[in-house]
Write a protein that holds these residues in place. Structure first.
Motif, PDB file in Angstrom:
ATOM      1  N   MET A   1       0.841  -1.180   0.000  1.00 24.45           N
ATOM      2  CA  MET A   1       0.000   0.000   0.000  1.00 24.45           C
ATOM      3  C   MET A   1       0.887   1.244   0.000  1.00 24.45           C
ATOM      4  SD  MET A   1      -2.893   1.240   2.749  1.00 24.45           S
ATOM      5  CE  MET A   1      -4.366   0.769   1.896  1.00 24.45           C
ATOM      6  N   LYS A   2       0.520   2.226  -0.789  1.00 25.12           N
ATOM      7  CA  LYS A   2       1.250   3.488  -0.819  1.00 25.12           C
ATOM      8  C   LYS A   2       1.087   4.222   0.498  1.00 25.12           C
ATOM      9  CE  LYS A   2       1.025   4.536  -5.732  1.00 25.12           C
ATOM     10  NZ  LYS A   2       0.626   5.547  -6.713  1.00 25.12           N
ATOM     11  N   LYS A   3       2.069   5.064   0.805  1.00 23.41           N
ATOM     12  CA  LYS A   3       2.030   5.852   2.033  1.00 23.41           C
ATOM     13  C   LYS A   3       2.092   7.336   1.681  1.00 23.41           C
ATOM     14  CE  LYS A   3       4.275   2.364   4.819  1.00 23.41           C
ATOM     15  NZ  LYS A   3       5.369   2.029   5.708  1.00 23.41           N
ATOM     16  N   LEU A   4       1.363   8.132   2.454  1.00 23.14           N
ATOM     17  CA  LEU A   4       1.379   9.583   2.310  1.00 23.14           C
ATOM     18  C   LEU A   4       1.817  10.174   3.637  1.00 23.14           C
ATOM     19  CD1 LEU A   4       0.753  12.229   0.797  1.00 23.14           C
ATOM     20  CD2 LEU A   4      -1.611  12.000   1.609  1.00 23.14           C
ATOM     21  N   LEU A   5       2.957  10.853   3.645  1.00 23.68           N
ATOM     22  CA  LEU A   5       3.472  11.505   4.850  1.00 23.68           C
ATOM     23  C   LEU A   5       3.112  12.981   4.776  1.00 23.68           C
ATOM     24  CD1 LEU A   5       5.161  11.667   7.461  1.00 23.68           C
ATOM     25  CD2 LEU A   5       7.184  11.954   5.994  1.00 23.68           C
TER      26      LEU A   5
ATOM     27  N   TYR B   1      -7.398  11.206   1.166  1.00 24.07           N
ATOM     28  CA  TYR B   1      -6.597  10.083   0.675  1.00 24.07           C
ATOM     29  C   TYR B   1      -6.643   8.847   1.566  1.00 24.07           C
ATOM     30  CZ  TYR B   1      -4.786  13.387  -2.687  1.00 24.07           C
ATOM     31  OH  TYR B   1      -4.681  14.302  -3.706  1.00 24.07           O
ATOM     32  N   ARG B   2      -7.478   8.836   2.590  1.00 28.41           N
ATOM     33  CA  ARG B   2      -7.499   7.734   3.557  1.00 28.41           C
ATOM     34  C   ARG B   2      -7.798   6.374   2.945  1.00 28.41           C
ATOM     35  NH1 ARG B   2     -12.718  10.457   5.109  1.00 28.41           N
ATOM     36  NH2 ARG B   2     -14.323   9.099   4.267  1.00 28.41           N
ATOM     37  N   ASN B   3      -8.554   6.319   1.862  1.00 24.34           N
ATOM     38  CA  ASN B   3      -8.904   5.038   1.249  1.00 24.34           C
ATOM     39  C   ASN B   3      -7.895   4.583   0.204  1.00 24.34           C
ATOM     40  OD1 ASN B   3     -11.324   4.809   2.738  1.00 24.34           O
ATOM     41  ND2 ASN B   3     -12.352   6.156   1.286  1.00 24.34           N
ATOM     42  N   ASP B   4      -7.042   5.498  -0.263  1.00 19.90           N
ATOM     43  CA  ASP B   4      -6.091   5.187  -1.325  1.00 19.90           C
ATOM     44  C   ASP B   4      -4.712   4.796  -0.817  1.00 19.90           C
ATOM     45  OD1 ASP B   4      -8.065   5.868  -3.199  1.00 19.90           O
ATOM     46  OD2 ASP B   4      -7.472   7.979  -3.125  1.00 19.90           O
ATOM     47  N   MET B   5      -4.373   5.255   0.378  1.00 22.41           N
ATOM     48  CA  MET B   5      -3.038   4.996   0.900  1.00 22.41           C
ATOM     49  C   MET B   5      -3.015   5.154   2.405  1.00 22.41           C
ATOM     50  SD  MET B   5      -1.223   8.457  -0.601  1.00 22.41           S
ATOM     51  CE  MET B   5      -1.842   8.176  -2.245  1.00 22.41           C
ATOM     52  N   GLN B   6      -1.952   4.643   3.004  1.00 19.42           N
ATOM     53  CA  GLN B   6      -1.769   4.824   4.443  1.00 19.42           C
ATOM     54  C   GLN B   6      -1.314   6.259   4.669  1.00 19.42           C
ATOM     55  OE1 GLN B   6       1.324   2.477   6.231  1.00 19.42           O
ATOM     56  NE2 GLN B   6       0.808   3.129   8.286  1.00 19.42           N
ATOM     57  N   VAL B   7      -2.028   6.987   5.508  1.00 17.55           N
ATOM     58  CA  VAL B   7      -1.714   8.386   5.776  1.00 17.55           C
ATOM     59  C   VAL B   7      -1.015   8.492   7.125  1.00 17.55           C
ATOM     60  CG1 VAL B   7      -2.668  10.691   6.105  1.00 17.55           C
ATOM     61  CG2 VAL B   7      -3.717   9.143   4.449  1.00 17.55           C
ATOM     62  N   ILE B   8       0.121   9.177   7.128  1.00 17.55           N
ATOM     63  CA  ILE B   8       0.894   9.405   8.345  1.00 17.55           C
ATOM     64  C   ILE B   8       1.081  10.901   8.510  1.00 17.55           C
ATOM     65  CG2 ILE B   8       3.081   8.971   9.534  1.00 17.55           C
ATOM     66  CD1 ILE B   8       3.331   6.479   7.644  1.00 17.55           C
ATOM     67  N   ILE B   9       0.783  11.410   9.709  1.00 23.10           N
ATOM     68  CA  ILE B   9       0.940  12.832   9.989  1.00 23.10           C
ATOM     69  C   ILE B   9       2.096  13.021  10.955  1.00 23.10           C
ATOM     70  CG2 ILE B   9      -0.111  14.862  11.051  1.00 23.10           C
ATOM     71  CD1 ILE B   9      -2.814  13.811  10.125  1.00 23.10           C
ATOM     72  N   SER B  10       3.008  13.918  10.607  1.00 30.21           N
ATOM     73  CA  SER B  10       4.121  14.258  11.476  1.00 30.21           C
ATOM     74  C   SER B  10       3.877  15.648  12.039  1.00 30.21           C
ATOM     75  CB  SER B  10       5.434  14.218  10.695  1.00 30.21           C
ATOM     76  OG  SER B  10       6.500  14.596  11.523  1.00 30.21           O
ATOM     77  N   SER B  11       3.518  15.705  13.327  1.00 30.49           N
ATOM     78  CA  SER B  11       3.218  16.970  13.980  1.00 30.49           C
ATOM     79  C   SER B  11       3.159  16.769  15.487  1.00 30.49           C
ATOM     80  CB  SER B  11       1.882  17.522  13.495  1.00 30.49           C
ATOM     81  OG  SER B  11       1.563  18.723  14.156  1.00 30.49           O
TER      82      SER B  11
ATOM     83  N   ASP C   1      -3.342  22.635  10.369  1.00 32.92           N
ATOM     84  CA  ASP C   1      -3.982  21.400  10.824  1.00 32.92           C
ATOM     85  C   ASP C   1      -5.291  21.143  10.088  1.00 32.92           C
ATOM     86  OD1 ASP C   1      -5.203  23.524  12.139  1.00 32.92           O
ATOM     87  OD2 ASP C   1      -5.399  22.482  14.035  1.00 32.92           O
ATOM     88  N   ASP C   2      -6.006  22.196   9.695  1.00 28.49           N
ATOM     89  CA  ASP C   2      -7.234  22.019   8.912  1.00 28.49           C
ATOM     90  C   ASP C   2      -6.918  21.463   7.532  1.00 28.49           C
ATOM     91  OD1 ASP C   2      -8.763  23.127  10.983  1.00 28.49           O
ATOM     92  OD2 ASP C   2      -8.394  25.156  10.234  1.00 28.49           O
ATOM     93  N   TRP C   3      -5.886  21.991   6.925  1.00 26.92           N
ATOM     94  CA  TRP C   3      -5.497  21.560   5.579  1.00 26.92           C
ATOM     95  C   TRP C   3      -4.975  20.131   5.597  1.00 26.92           C
ATOM     96  CZ3 TRP C   3      -1.616  24.334   1.894  1.00 26.92           C
ATOM     97  CH2 TRP C   3      -2.223  24.527   0.662  1.00 26.92           C
ATOM     98  N   ILE C   4      -4.130  19.815   6.570  1.00 26.13           N
ATOM     99  CA  ILE C   4      -3.570  18.469   6.681  1.00 26.13           C
ATOM    100  C   ILE C   4      -4.669  17.446   6.943  1.00 26.13           C
ATOM    101  CG2 ILE C   4      -2.099  17.004   8.128  1.00 26.13           C
ATOM    102  CD1 ILE C   4      -0.218  19.445   8.367  1.00 26.13           C
ATOM    103  N   ALA C   5      -5.614  17.790   7.801  1.00 24.39           N
ATOM    104  CA  ALA C   5      -6.743  16.889   8.065  1.00 24.39           C
ATOM    105  C   ALA C   5      -7.552  16.658   6.791  1.00 24.39           C
ATOM    106  CB  ALA C   5      -7.639  17.449   9.154  1.00 24.39           C
ATOM    107  N   GLY C   6      -7.711  17.689   5.980  1.00 22.95           N
ATOM    108  CA  GLY C   6      -8.420  17.544   4.710  1.00 22.95           C
ATOM    109  C   GLY C   6      -7.724  16.575   3.779  1.00 22.95           C
ATOM    110  N   TYR C   7      -6.400  16.686   3.669  1.00 22.33           N
ATOM    111  CA  TYR C   7      -5.633  15.739   2.852  1.00 22.33           C
ATOM    112  C   TYR C   7      -5.762  14.324   3.410  1.00 22.33           C
ATOM    113  CZ  TYR C   7      -3.128  19.045  -0.158  1.00 22.33           C
ATOM    114  OH  TYR C   7      -2.796  19.970  -1.107  1.00 22.33           O
TER     115      TYR C   7
END
Length: 92
Positions: A1-5, A62-72, A52-58
């Motif tokens: 699965m693709k990852k989005l950081l 993309y939650r169904n297309d790839m694993q989403v990881i937030i660094s904050s 944080d609003d923008w990052i949450a939107g991303y």
């Protein structure tokens, strides 16, 4: 699965600048500790809302297309951690 950081750069820059135990300065005595650790990767910027609003939107987009990881360190992202809504989102 693709990852989005997703990196909350402003938050991390703030932490690097004010969270360091000692100041790192250049030859002119200007504080530069906040500039360490950043590289030229694909990025987006806004002045119309908080990051944080923008990052949450991303993350939600993309939650169904790839694993989403937030660094904050921003605690506003804790609401994204939920099995009920759409799965556990790792935050590093």
């Amino acid at each position: 699965m693709k990852k989005l950081l997703l990196v909350d750069g402003n938050n991390l820059l703030f932490q690097m600048f004010f969270g360091m135990p000692a100041r790192i300065v250049n030859e002119q005595g200007k504080a530069i500790q906040g500039t360490l650790g950043f590289v030229g990767i694909k990025h987006a910027e806004t002045v119309n809302c908080e990051a944080d609003d923008w990052i949450a939107g991303y993350a939600l987009k993309y939650r169904n297309d790839m694993q989403v990881i937030i660094s904050s360190f921003d605690s506003a992202f804790f609401w994204l951690i939920s099995n009920r809504w759409w799965g556990i989102l790792p935050i590093i």
